[in-house]
Design a protein around this motif. Structure first.
Motif, PDB file in Angstrom:
ATOM      1  N   PRO A 130       0.804  -1.234   0.000  1.00 21.21           N
ATOM      2  CA  PRO A 130       0.000   0.000   0.000  1.00 21.21           C
ATOM      3  C   PRO A 130       0.829   1.272   0.000  1.00 21.21           C
ATOM      4  N   ARG A 131       1.892   1.316   0.782  1.00 19.85           N
ATOM      5  CA  ARG A 131       2.666   2.542   0.915  1.00 19.85           C
ATOM      6  C   ARG A 131       3.503   2.817  -0.334  1.00 19.85           C
ATOM      7  N   ASP A 132       4.085   1.768  -0.910  1.00 24.82           N
ATOM      8  CA  ASP A 132       4.854   1.945  -2.142  1.00 24.82           C
ATOM      9  C   ASP A 132       3.938   2.308  -3.304  1.00 24.82           C
ATOM     10  N   GLY A 133       2.745   1.719  -3.324  1.00 24.89           N
ATOM     11  CA  GLY A 133       1.785   2.062  -4.376  1.00 24.89           C
ATOM     12  C   GLY A 133       1.328   3.505  -4.282  1.00 24.89           C
ATOM     13  N   LEU A 134       1.177   3.998  -3.056  1.00 25.29           N
ATOM     14  CA  LEU A 134       0.823   5.407  -2.877  1.00 25.29           C
ATOM     15  C   LEU A 134       1.928   6.299  -3.434  1.00 25.29           C
ATOM     16  N   MET A 135       3.176   5.911  -3.186  1.00 27.40           N
ATOM     17  CA  MET A 135       4.314   6.685  -3.672  1.00 27.40           C
ATOM     18  C   MET A 135       4.333   6.719  -5.200  1.00 27.40           C
ATOM     19  N   THR A 136       4.220   5.549  -5.841  1.00 26.48           N
ATOM     20  CA  THR A 136       4.283   5.516  -7.304  1.00 26.48           C
ATOM     21  C   THR A 136       3.072   6.209  -7.924  1.00 26.48           C
ATOM     22  N   GLY A 137       1.904   6.080  -7.272  1.00 22.57           N
ATOM     23  CA  GLY A 137       0.710   6.748  -7.792  1.00 22.57           C
ATOM     24  C   GLY A 137       0.820   8.255  -7.715  1.00 22.57           C
ATOM     25  N   LEU A 138       1.331   8.765  -6.609  1.00 20.51           N
ATOM     26  CA  LEU A 138       1.509  10.217  -6.464  1.00 20.51           C
ATOM     27  C   LEU A 138       2.546  10.735  -7.459  1.00 20.51           C
ATOM     28  N   ALA A 139       3.602   9.953  -7.660  1.00 21.29           N
ATOM     29  CA  ALA A 139       4.632  10.378  -8.607  1.00 21.29           C
ATOM     30  C   ALA A 139       4.060  10.458 -10.023  1.00 21.29           C
ATOM     31  N   ALA A 140       3.251   9.456 -10.392  1.00 23.70           N
ATOM     32  CA  ALA A 140       2.667   9.450 -11.732  1.00 23.70           C
ATOM     33  C   ALA A 140       1.659  10.577 -11.908  1.00 23.70           C
ATOM     34  N   THR A 141       0.892  10.880 -10.855  1.00 18.75           N
ATOM     35  CA  THR A 141      -0.147  11.906 -10.940  1.00 18.75           C
ATOM     36  C   THR A 141       0.440  13.314 -10.948  1.00 18.75           C
ATOM     37  N   THR A 142       1.438  13.535 -10.110  1.00 17.58           N
ATOM     38  CA  THR A 142       2.002  14.883  -9.970  1.00 17.58           C
ATOM     39  C   THR A 142       3.125  15.172 -10.962  1.00 17.58           C
ATOM     40  N   GLY A 143       3.701  14.123 -11.535  1.00 16.53           N
ATOM     41  CA  GLY A 143       4.842  14.319 -12.427  1.00 16.53           C
ATOM     42  C   GLY A 143       6.150  14.533 -11.689  1.00 16.53           C
ATOM     43  N   ARG A 144       6.134  14.429 -10.370  1.00 19.17           N
ATOM     44  CA  ARG A 144       7.359  14.578  -9.578  1.00 19.17           C
ATOM     45  C   ARG A 144       8.154  13.274  -9.594  1.00 19.17           C
ATOM     46  N   SER A 145       9.438  13.372  -9.273  1.00 16.02           N
ATOM     47  CA  SER A 145      10.273  12.179  -9.235  1.00 16.02           C
ATOM     48  C   SER A 145       9.910  11.333  -8.024  1.00 16.02           C
ATOM     49  N   LEU A 146      10.210  10.022  -8.132  1.00 16.51           N
ATOM     50  CA  LEU A 146       9.947   9.117  -7.014  1.00 16.51           C
ATOM     51  C   LEU A 146      10.738   9.542  -5.784  1.00 16.51           C
ATOM     52  N   ARG A 147      11.953  10.050  -5.980  1.00 16.62           N
ATOM     53  CA  ARG A 147      12.781  10.466  -4.850  1.00 16.62           C
ATOM     54  C   ARG A 147      12.117  11.597  -4.077  1.00 16.62           C
ATOM     55  N   ILE A 148      11.587  12.591  -4.786  1.00 21.35           N
ATOM     56  CA  ILE A 148      10.949  13.730  -4.124  1.00 21.35           C
ATOM     57  C   ILE A 148       9.671  13.289  -3.418  1.00 21.35           C
ATOM     58  N   VAL A 149       8.868  12.469  -4.110  1.00 24.12           N
ATOM     59  CA  VAL A 149       7.609  12.016  -3.524  1.00 24.12           C
ATOM     60  C   VAL A 149       7.866  11.154  -2.297  1.00 24.12           C
ATOM     61  N   ARG A 150       8.803  10.215  -2.395  1.00 26.30           N
ATOM     62  CA  ARG A 150       9.094   9.350  -1.255  1.00 26.30           C
ATOM     63  C   ARG A 150       9.604  10.156  -0.075  1.00 26.30           C
ATOM     64  N   THR A 151      10.506  11.099  -0.344  1.00 24.54           N
ATOM     65  CA  THR A 151      11.035  11.923   0.743  1.00 24.54           C
ATOM     66  C   THR A 151       9.916  12.711   1.414  1.00 24.54           C
ATOM     67  N   GLY A 152       9.038  13.300   0.608  1.00 22.83           N
ATOM     68  CA  GLY A 152       7.922  14.054   1.177  1.00 22.83           C
ATOM     69  C   GLY A 152       7.012  13.191   2.033  1.00 22.83           C
ATOM     70  N   LEU A 153       6.699  11.993   1.553  1.00 16.91           N
ATOM     71  CA  LEU A 153       5.848  11.079   2.319  1.00 16.91           C
ATOM     72  C   LEU A 153       6.515  10.668   3.625  1.00 16.91           C
ATOM     73  N   GLU A 154       7.793  10.283   3.529  1.00 15.58           N
ATOM     74  CA  GLU A 154       8.494   9.810   4.726  1.00 15.58           C
ATOM     75  C   GLU A 154       8.601  10.909   5.782  1.00 15.58           C
ATOM     76  N   VAL A 155       8.918  12.117   5.360  1.00 17.50           N
ATOM     77  CA  VAL A 155       9.036  13.233   6.307  1.00 17.50           C
ATOM     78  C   VAL A 155       7.676  13.534   6.939  1.00 17.50           C
ATOM     79  N   THR A 156       6.621  13.521   6.134  1.00 18.70           N
ATOM     80  CA  THR A 156       5.275  13.792   6.659  1.00 18.70           C
ATOM     81  C   THR A 156       4.854  12.743   7.675  1.00 18.70           C
ATOM     82  N   VAL A 157       5.058  11.475   7.312  1.00 17.94           N
ATOM     83  CA  VAL A 157       4.683  10.382   8.215  1.00 17.94           C
ATOM     84  C   VAL A 157       5.507  10.424   9.492  1.00 17.94           C
ATOM     85  N   LEU A 158       6.799  10.686   9.354  1.00 20.46           N
ATOM     86  CA  LEU A 158       7.676  10.754  10.523  1.00 20.46           C
ATOM     87  C   LEU A 158       7.254  11.876  11.458  1.00 20.46           C
TER      88      LEU A 158
END
Length: 228
Positions: A156-184
């Motif tokens: 679920p969490r990896d799918g959220l990352m790839t889905g957000l990256a595809a929807t926003t056009g942002r890189s996976l690195r930026i999306v993952r970092t944003g998610l991890e920082v928010t969750v943390l």
């Protein structure tokens, strides 16, 4: 020269390029891949409980689970499953589709992490906790390679990352970092444990996973050559 010895086979696997970690249907070589998926997920859930018992800081999502645990009567594993289901609901507007691996991720992690917490004692001394921290990070990276390498689709969490990256056009690195920082941050505000283990996890789990992935990633058989 044909590959004959076990050492030559290991070297050939290591040298071969890593295939894309895309979804492979269940019908293709199901039993070995299902075994890898379930064993990998069980070890992953257990590794989360090892890191919790180390009490030196856990990964960002576990910080969130710990924080939520302070405000509910639910177990760590149950909270991870509830959060997993909520994350799956966020897939719908992102046009992501869950797979067998996605559902197994939610269910197996809940049981295996609670099992680990029930068998690993709490309140250990600092040397034992340091050992648990290092063992938990190593096991975590190894288990990710095993279950991701089975190629049954993202959790679920990896799918959220790839889905957000595809929807926003942002890189996976930026999306993952944003998610991890928010969750943390959310987990820390709720009372989850953040410490040196959180930093070590962030630095080490990626290289460990990358080391094991070539050894456990399922490789589809090459199509037969045209005899004409």
């Amino acid at each position: 020269m044909p590959v004959t010895t076990p050492q030559q086979r290991r070297q050939a696997v290591k040298a071969a390029p890593l295939p894309p970690l895309t979804y492979v249907p269940l019908a293709e070589n199901p039993l070995p891949r299902l075994t890898r998926l379930l064993v990998g997920l069980a070890l992953y859930g257990f590794s989360l409980s090892v890191l919790v018992r180390a009490s030196l800081g856990v990964n960002p999502w576990s910080v969130l689970y710990e924080g939520l645990q302070h405000h509910s009567s639910l177990s760590f594993g149950t909270i991870s499953a509830v959060v997993g289901v909520l994350v799956l609901l966020a897939w719908w507007p992102l046009r992501q589709k869950p797979t067998l691996g996605t559902i197994a991720n939610v269910v197996v992690l809940a049981f295996s992490s609670d099992l680990g917490l029930s068998v690993i004692p709490a309140d250990l001394g600092l040397p034992a906790r340091g050992g648990l921290l290092l063992a938990g990070i190593l096991l975590n990276g190894f288990s990710v390679a095993v279950y991701v390498g089975a190629r049954f689709g993202p959790g679920p969490r990896d799918g959220l990352m790839t889905g957000l990256a595809a929807t926003t056009g942002r890189s996976l690195r930026i999306v993952r970092t944003g998610l991890e920082v928010t969750v943390l941050a959310a987990g820390w505000l709720l009372g989850g444990g953040v410490g040196v283990g959180t930093v070590l996890y962030a630095l080490l789990v990626g290289p460990i996973t990358q080391f094991f992935l070539p050894r456990f990633t399922y490789r589809q058989a090459a199509p037969a050559a045209d005899p004409r």
